[in-house]
Scaffold this motif. Structure first.
Motif, PDB file in Angstrom:
ATOM      1  N   TYR A  26      44.079 -11.489  10.052  1.00  0.00           N
ATOM      2  CA  TYR A  26      43.925 -12.772   9.412  1.00  0.00           C
ATOM      3  C   TYR A  26      43.083 -12.614   8.018  1.00  0.00           C
ATOM      4  O   TYR A  26      42.386 -11.908   7.936  1.00  0.00           O
ATOM      5  N   PRO A  27      43.427 -13.313   6.956  1.00  0.00           N
ATOM      6  CA  PRO A  27      42.782 -13.111   5.678  1.00  0.00           C
ATOM      7  C   PRO A  27      41.372 -13.721   5.850  1.00  0.00           C
ATOM      8  O   PRO A  27      40.919 -14.542   6.521  1.00  0.00           O
ATOM      9  N   LYS A  28      40.339 -13.095   4.872  1.00  0.00           N
ATOM     10  CA  LYS A  28      39.198 -13.320   4.914  1.00  0.00           C
ATOM     11  C   LYS A  28      38.634 -13.672   3.513  1.00  0.00           C
ATOM     12  O   LYS A  28      39.021 -12.755   2.554  1.00  0.00           O
ATOM     13  N   ARG A  36      41.162 -11.725   0.905  1.00  0.00           N
ATOM     14  CA  ARG A  36      40.927 -10.462   1.501  1.00  0.00           C
ATOM     15  C   ARG A  36      41.711  -9.987   2.324  1.00  0.00           C
ATOM     16  O   ARG A  36      41.536 -10.818   3.692  1.00  0.00           O
ATOM     17  N   ILE A  37      42.662  -9.144   2.610  1.00  0.00           N
ATOM     18  CA  ILE A  37      43.498  -8.788   3.780  1.00  0.00           C
ATOM     19  C   ILE A  37      43.262  -7.454   4.271  1.00  0.00           C
ATOM     20  O   ILE A  37      42.747  -6.682   3.620  1.00  0.00           O
ATOM     21  N   GLN A  38      43.611  -7.019   5.798  1.00  0.00           N
ATOM     22  CA  GLN A  38      43.528  -5.923   6.341  1.00  0.00           C
ATOM     23  C   GLN A  38      44.417  -4.917   5.541  1.00  0.00           C
ATOM     24  O   GLN A  38      45.430  -5.377   5.465  1.00  0.00           O
ATOM     25  N   ARG A  39      43.958  -3.767   5.093  1.00  0.00           N
ATOM     26  CA  ARG A  39      45.106  -2.710   4.557  1.00  0.00           C
ATOM     27  C   ARG A  39      45.580  -1.924   5.660  1.00  0.00           C
ATOM     28  O   ARG A  39      45.226  -1.330   6.541  1.00  0.00           O
ATOM     29  N   THR A  40      47.091  -2.072   5.551  1.00  0.00           N
ATOM     30  CA  THR A  40      47.958  -1.360   6.368  1.00  0.00           C
ATOM     31  C   THR A  40      48.525  -0.147   5.623  1.00  0.00           C
ATOM     32  O   THR A  40      49.483   0.133   6.139  1.00  0.00           O
ATOM     33  N   GLY A  41      48.544   0.146   4.543  1.00  0.00           N
ATOM     34  CA  GLY A  41      49.201   0.899   3.696  1.00  0.00           C
ATOM     35  C   GLY A  41      48.789   0.580   2.182  1.00  0.00           C
ATOM     36  O   GLY A  41      47.754   0.550   1.779  1.00  0.00           O
ATOM     37  N   CYS A  43      48.821  -1.645  -0.899  1.00  0.00           N
ATOM     38  CA  CYS A  43      48.297  -3.342  -1.066  1.00  0.00           C
ATOM     39  C   CYS A  43      49.554  -3.882  -1.780  1.00  0.00           C
ATOM     40  O   CYS A  43      50.309  -3.231  -2.684  1.00  0.00           O
ATOM     41  N   PRO A  44      49.832  -5.148  -1.645  1.00  0.00           N
ATOM     42  CA  PRO A  44      50.730  -5.925  -2.445  1.00  0.00           C
ATOM     43  C   PRO A  44      50.487  -6.129  -3.822  1.00  0.00           C
ATOM     44  O   PRO A  44      49.151  -5.912  -4.309  1.00  0.00           O
ATOM     45  N   THR A  45      51.509  -6.386  -4.635  1.00  0.00           N
ATOM     46  CA  THR A  45      51.214  -6.558  -6.149  1.00  0.00           C
ATOM     47  C   THR A  45      50.200  -7.595  -6.291  1.00  0.00           C
ATOM     48  O   THR A  45      50.178  -8.684  -5.560  1.00  0.00           O
ATOM     49  N   GLY A  46      49.302  -7.701  -7.126  1.00  0.00           N
ATOM     50  CA  GLY A  46      48.124  -8.642  -7.322  1.00  0.00           C
ATOM     51  C   GLY A  46      46.787  -8.380  -6.543  1.00  0.00           C
ATOM     52  O   GLY A  46      46.124  -9.190  -6.610  1.00  0.00           O
ATOM     53  N   TYR A  47      46.880  -7.378  -5.725  1.00  0.00           N
ATOM     54  CA  TYR A  47      45.969  -6.827  -4.802  1.00  0.00           C
ATOM     55  C   TYR A  47      45.372  -5.620  -5.289  1.00  0.00           C
ATOM     56  O   TYR A  47      46.294  -4.865  -5.582  1.00  0.00           O
ATOM     57  N   VAL A  48      44.089  -5.372  -4.941  1.00  0.00           N
ATOM     58  CA  VAL A  48      43.476  -4.004  -5.141  1.00  0.00           C
ATOM     59  C   VAL A  48      43.046  -3.429  -3.889  1.00  0.00           C
ATOM     60  O   VAL A  48      42.558  -4.369  -2.890  1.00  0.00           O
ATOM     61  N   GLY A  49      43.088  -2.132  -3.611  1.00  0.00           N
ATOM     62  CA  GLY A  49      42.601  -1.683  -2.567  1.00  0.00           C
ATOM     63  C   GLY A  49      40.905  -1.420  -2.710  1.00  0.00           C
ATOM     64  O   GLY A  49      40.523  -0.899  -3.563  1.00  0.00           O
ATOM     65  N   LYS A  50      40.366  -1.958  -1.680  1.00  0.00           N
ATOM     66  CA  LYS A  50      38.862  -1.527  -1.701  1.00  0.00           C
ATOM     67  C   LYS A  50      38.652  -1.272  -0.023  1.00  0.00           C
ATOM     68  O   LYS A  50      38.718  -2.115   0.764  1.00  0.00           O
ATOM     69  N   ASP A  51      38.276  -0.235   0.168  1.00  0.00           N
ATOM     70  CA  ASP A  51      38.000   0.569   1.398  1.00  0.00           C
ATOM     71  C   ASP A  51      39.150   0.217   2.251  1.00  0.00           C
ATOM     72  O   ASP A  51      40.123   0.747   2.291  1.00  0.00           O
ATOM     73  N   PHE A  53      40.546  -2.751   3.223  1.00  0.00           N
ATOM     74  CA  PHE A  53      41.147  -4.031   2.738  1.00  0.00           C
ATOM     75  C   PHE A  53      41.676  -4.049   1.464  1.00  0.00           C
ATOM     76  O   PHE A  53      41.507  -3.461   0.418  1.00  0.00           O
ATOM     77  N   CYS A  54      42.692  -4.999   1.294  1.00  0.00           N
ATOM     78  CA  CYS A  54      43.298  -5.272   0.084  1.00  0.00           C
ATOM     79  C   CYS A  54      42.782  -6.744  -0.590  1.00  0.00           C
ATOM     80  O   CYS A  54      42.697  -7.646   0.132  1.00  0.00           O
ATOM     81  N   GLU A  55      42.332  -6.686  -1.639  1.00  0.00           N
ATOM     82  CA  GLU A  55      41.403  -7.990  -2.099  1.00  0.00           C
ATOM     83  C   GLU A  55      42.266  -8.461  -3.472  1.00  0.00           C
ATOM     84  O   GLU A  55      42.725  -7.742  -4.139  1.00  0.00           O
ATOM     85  N   ALA A  56      42.495  -9.446  -3.504  1.00  0.00           N
ATOM     86  CA  ALA A  56      43.108 -10.447  -4.436  1.00  0.00           C
ATOM     87  C   ALA A  56      42.296  -9.938  -5.724  1.00  0.00           C
ATOM     88  O   ALA A  56      41.151 -10.190  -5.677  1.00  0.00           O
ATOM     89  N   ILE A  57      43.274 -10.157  -6.765  1.00  0.00           N
ATOM     90  CA  ILE A  57      42.422  -9.725  -8.032  1.00  0.00           C
ATOM     91  C   ILE A  57      42.131 -11.032  -8.768  1.00  0.00           C
ATOM     92  O   ILE A  57      41.140 -11.303  -9.406  1.00  0.00           O
ATOM     93  N   HIS A  58      42.733 -12.131  -8.527  1.00  0.00           N
ATOM     94  CA  HIS A  58      42.462 -13.401  -8.853  1.00  0.00           C
ATOM     95  C   HIS A  58      42.241 -14.419  -7.935  1.00  0.00           C
ATOM     96  O   HIS A  58      43.012 -14.368  -6.723  1.00  0.00           O
ATOM     97  N   LYS A  59      41.724 -15.395  -8.091  1.00  0.00           N
ATOM     98  CA  LYS A  59      41.701 -16.571  -6.848  1.00  0.00           C
ATOM     99  C   LYS A  59      42.660 -17.423  -6.672  1.00  0.00           C
ATOM    100  O   LYS A  59      43.201 -17.930  -5.611  1.00  0.00           O
TER     101      LYS A  59
END
Length: 88
Positions: A26-28, A36-41, A43-51, A53-59
């Motif tokens: 589930y997103p956090k 922020r979503i769990q990284r499984t490979g 990241c989708p467009t608009g998200y950046v990989g951090k550890d 997780f994949c974190e959205a670039i914008h709100k």
């Protein structure tokens, strides 16, 4: 059962439960409101990989979720990287 066996069983259960909860699909939200979503490979467009997780670039980046292997994305979502992303 001996006390030692009970301690081992309880410790094993707690460690398994803790790791399962840490990898929630589930997103956090981040502190600044981005998703922020769990990284499984990748990241989708608009998200950046951090550890891990994949974190959205914008709100206002559209919602995304990890994609289930060999399953299509739900309606109103499209495949992006290894995730399903909502249509904007």
């Amino acid at each position: 059962m001996t006390v030692k066996t009970i301690v081992v069983v309880v410790t094993t259960f707690i460690s398994m439960t803790t790791s399962a909860l840490a990898e929630s699909p589930y997103p956090k939200p981040t502190d600044d409101g981005r998703e922020r979503i769990q990284r499984t490979g990748t990241c989708p467009t608009g998200y950046v990989g951090k550890d891990d997780f994949c974190e959205a670039i914008h709100k206002d980046t559209p919602h995304a979720m990890p994609k289930i292997k060999d399953a299509p994305c739900p309606s109103d979502y499209f495949s992006s990287g290894d995730s399903c992303k909502a249509f904007p």
